[in-house]
Write an enzyme that holds these catalytic residues in place. Structure first.
Site, PDB file in Angstrom:
ATOM      1  N   PRO A  58      25.228 -14.166-103.436  1.00 11.65           N
ATOM      2  CA  PRO A  58      25.804 -15.064-104.440  1.00 11.65           C
ATOM      3  C   PRO A  58      24.979 -16.334-104.661  1.00 11.65           C
ATOM      4  O   PRO A  58      25.416 -17.453-104.351  1.00 11.65           O
ATOM      5  CB  PRO A  58      27.181 -15.368-103.864  1.00 11.65           C
ATOM      6  CG  PRO A  58      26.975 -15.320-102.385  1.00 11.65           C
ATOM      7  CD  PRO A  58      25.958 -14.212-102.176  1.00 11.65           C
ATOM      8  N   CYS A  59      23.788 -16.169-105.218  1.00 12.11           N
ATOM      9  CA  CYS A  59      22.903 -17.314-105.401  1.00 12.11           C
ATOM     10  C   CYS A  59      23.488 -18.345-106.361  1.00 12.11           C
ATOM     11  O   CYS A  59      23.080 -19.501-106.335  1.00 12.11           O
ATOM     12  CB  CYS A  59      21.522 -16.868-105.841  1.00 12.11           C
ATOM     13  SG  CYS A  59      21.489 -15.931-107.353  1.00 12.11           S
TER      14      CYS A  59
END
Length: 109
Positions: A58-59
């Site tokens: 989940p950048c």
């Protein structure tokens, strides 16, 4: 940074970013500190820009030190990053800044 070290660093970044809970954000510097490289915040950005597993890593939960979302969010632009974060319950203090006092992941602080 040699390729071998870079790959190990990137892997540590991805493992750490995967731990950020939904509804929270971390800063690039915070991630760098958590992986044992406190002066490598830019390298965290490089690693996330080439995220090998978008949607899994989940950048979008990583922001700048002042809470600002990334103008060039690699996976659709800042509007997409903001929408993803808002959908998870992250609180914003204005159009481009997350309220870190409310939504910052406390790991490593």
């Amino acid at each position: 940074m040699a390729t071998q070290n870079k790959d190990g660093f990137f892997a540590r970044v991805y493992e750490t970013v995967e731990q950020i809970p939904e509804g929270f954000v971390a800063t690039y510097g915070q991630i760098a500190k958590l992986v044992g490289e406190p002066r490598r915040a830019r390298y965290v950005g490089f690693a996330l820009h080439v995220n090998p597993r978008p949607g899994e890593i989940p950048c979008h939960r990583v922001v700048f030190a002042d809470g600002r979302i990334c103008e060039g969010f690699a996976f659709g632009g800042p509007e997409v990053q903001r929408t993803l974060l808002e959908d998870e319950g992250v609180v914003f203090r204005d159009d481009t800044h997350v309220d870190l006092a409310v939504s910052r992941w406390p790991a490593g602080l």
